[in-house]
Scaffold this motif. Structure first.
Motif, PDB file in Angstrom:
ATOM      1  N   GLU A  57       0.719  -1.181   0.064  1.00 51.14           N
ATOM      2  CA  GLU A  57      -0.023   0.066  -0.050  1.00 51.14           C
ATOM      3  C   GLU A  57       0.746   1.338   0.017  1.00 51.14           C
ATOM      4  O   GLU A  57       0.279   2.342  -0.437  1.00 51.14           O
ATOM      5  CB  GLU A  57      -0.836   0.088   1.303  1.00 51.14           C
ATOM      6  N   ILE A  58       2.203   1.018   0.356  1.00 51.45           N
ATOM      7  CA  ILE A  58       2.893   2.357   0.617  1.00 51.45           C
ATOM      8  C   ILE A  58       3.236   3.143  -0.595  1.00 51.45           C
ATOM      9  O   ILE A  58       2.949   4.167  -0.802  1.00 51.45           O
ATOM     10  CB  ILE A  58       4.329   2.177   1.416  1.00 51.45           C
ATOM     11  N   ILE A  59       3.558   2.444  -1.871  1.00 51.89           N
ATOM     12  CA  ILE A  59       3.888   3.098  -3.039  1.00 51.89           C
ATOM     13  C   ILE A  59       2.585   3.765  -3.662  1.00 51.89           C
ATOM     14  O   ILE A  59       2.631   4.766  -4.107  1.00 51.89           O
ATOM     15  CB  ILE A  59       4.367   2.139  -4.082  1.00 51.89           C
ATOM     16  N   THR A  60       1.483   2.936  -3.337  1.00 53.08           N
ATOM     17  CA  THR A  60       0.193   3.567  -3.895  1.00 53.08           C
ATOM     18  C   THR A  60      -0.148   4.985  -3.418  1.00 53.08           C
ATOM     19  O   THR A  60      -0.363   5.856  -3.777  1.00 53.08           O
ATOM     20  CB  THR A  60      -0.974   2.455  -3.766  1.00 53.08           C
ATOM     21  N   ARG A  61      -0.035   4.921  -1.813  1.00 53.07           N
ATOM     22  CA  ARG A  61      -0.499   5.913  -0.932  1.00 53.07           C
ATOM     23  C   ARG A  61       0.560   7.057  -1.350  1.00 53.07           C
ATOM     24  O   ARG A  61       0.235   8.292  -1.409  1.00 53.07           O
ATOM     25  CB  ARG A  61      -0.511   5.482   0.419  1.00 53.07           C
ATOM     26  N   LEU A  62       1.833   6.867  -1.339  1.00 55.75           N
ATOM     27  CA  LEU A  62       2.757   7.638  -1.757  1.00 55.75           C
ATOM     28  C   LEU A  62       2.543   8.543  -2.763  1.00 55.75           C
ATOM     29  O   LEU A  62       2.564   9.662  -2.698  1.00 55.75           O
ATOM     30  CB  LEU A  62       4.063   7.044  -1.508  1.00 55.75           C
ATOM     31  N   THR A  63       2.467   7.606  -4.009  1.00 59.67           N
ATOM     32  CA  THR A  63       2.300   8.428  -5.231  1.00 59.67           C
ATOM     33  C   THR A  63       1.013   9.440  -5.227  1.00 59.67           C
ATOM     34  O   THR A  63       0.954  10.376  -5.725  1.00 59.67           O
ATOM     35  CB  THR A  63       2.335   7.617  -6.411  1.00 59.67           C
ATOM     36  N   SER A  64       0.046   8.576  -4.656  1.00 56.92           N
ATOM     37  CA  SER A  64      -1.361   9.282  -4.669  1.00 56.92           C
ATOM     38  C   SER A  64      -1.230  10.941  -3.766  1.00 56.92           C
ATOM     39  O   SER A  64      -1.712  11.916  -4.346  1.00 56.92           O
ATOM     40  CB  SER A  64      -2.375   8.418  -3.890  1.00 56.92           C
ATOM     41  N   GLU A  65      -0.725  10.710  -2.586  1.00 56.52           N
ATOM     42  CA  GLU A  65      -0.452  11.780  -1.786  1.00 56.52           C
ATOM     43  C   GLU A  65       0.277  12.821  -2.311  1.00 56.52           C
ATOM     44  O   GLU A  65      -0.032  14.061  -2.402  1.00 56.52           O
ATOM     45  CB  GLU A  65       0.254  11.383  -0.514  1.00 56.52           C
ATOM     46  N   ASP A  74       3.677  13.358   7.562  1.00 49.64           N
ATOM     47  CA  ASP A  74       2.337  12.544   8.121  1.00 49.64           C
ATOM     48  C   ASP A  74       2.078  11.226   7.621  1.00 49.64           C
ATOM     49  O   ASP A  74       2.230  10.344   8.267  1.00 49.64           O
ATOM     50  CB  ASP A  74       1.082  13.179   7.689  1.00 49.64           C
ATOM     51  N   LEU A  75       2.618  11.023   6.457  1.00 46.36           N
ATOM     52  CA  LEU A  75       2.817   9.408   5.985  1.00 46.36           C
ATOM     53  C   LEU A  75       3.955   9.066   6.486  1.00 46.36           C
ATOM     54  O   LEU A  75       3.735   7.831   6.773  1.00 46.36           O
ATOM     55  CB  LEU A  75       2.849   9.583   4.389  1.00 46.36           C
TER      56      LEU A  75
END
Length: 206
Positions: free
Chosen positions: A39-47, A89-90
């Motif tokens: 999930e980290i890569i998806t979250r990071l690029t999205s944020e 925050d992430l």
């Protein structure tokens, strides 16, 4: 190694590329490490995208359950602090080891060796064979003494296609000036160094 994406929001990126010398556009280098989580890569690029950043280059590798990630990010003035706040925050949420710094103009040229007229040549070196103690050290020492710049260096232990036996793989990209180096002699000495530690060597001019 896995590239996770280049040029999000490509239209915005195209508009900005011609204005990189203007102070309103800066580049941020992000280095992150933590427990491997899909999930980290998806979250990071999205944020990053939601905060107005543009991923220009990225590189990720997984190592025994952990991962490391590097991103070169384009950021417009007015969004700098938003990006860094989002990353902080992430990082806290996902327990990431996170470092950010602004890229200086000309950083990419520092990773290469050029002639006085700006010319250079790039090679990719591919080495495979049995894993032996000291082989990485031997190759790095040889390259360092040869006066070349190491742009990237990756190693892995893989399984042979049919037997399943483990073998060592090393890939490096190097840059050196066209003048002042005898390419044939360099290639021969590299092969000799690789042979001493039990590696097969292949070189490709890029």
């Amino acid at each position: 190694m896995l590239s996770i994406g280049n040029g999000l929001r490509s239209g915005w990126r195209t508009a900005c590329l011609g204005r990189r010398t203007i102070s309103s556009y800066k580049r941020l280098i992000i280095t992150a490490a933590g427990t491997d989580d899909y999930e980290i890569i998806t979250r990071l690029t999205s944020e990053i995208q939601l905060a107005g950043g543009n991923i220009e280059k990225s590189r990720m590798s997984a190592l025994s359950g952990d991962f490391t990630l590097q991103i070169l990010l384009g950021v417009q003035e007015g969004r700098w602090e938003s990006i860094r706040s989002t990353l902080r925050d992430l990082g806290k949420e996902k327990k990431l080891f996170l470092i950010t710094r602004w890229s200086e103009a000309g950083d990419e040229r520092k990773m290469a060796v050029y002639d006085s007229d700006g010319s250079c040549q790039q090679w990719e070196i591919r080495l495979t064979g049995s894993d032996n103690i000291g082989l990485v050290y031997s190759i790095i020492q040889f390259l360092g003494k040869s006066g070349v710049a190491i742009n990237s260096f990756d190693t892995a232990t893989l399984s042979a296609p049919y037997s399943g036996a483990p073998y060592f793989s090393m890939k490096a990209r190097i840059t050196f000036p066209i003048s002042g180096i005898d390419f044939s002699e360099f290639k021969d000495k590299l092969g000799e160094t690789a042979n001493k530690v039990g590696l097969d060597c292949e070189t490709v001019v890029l």
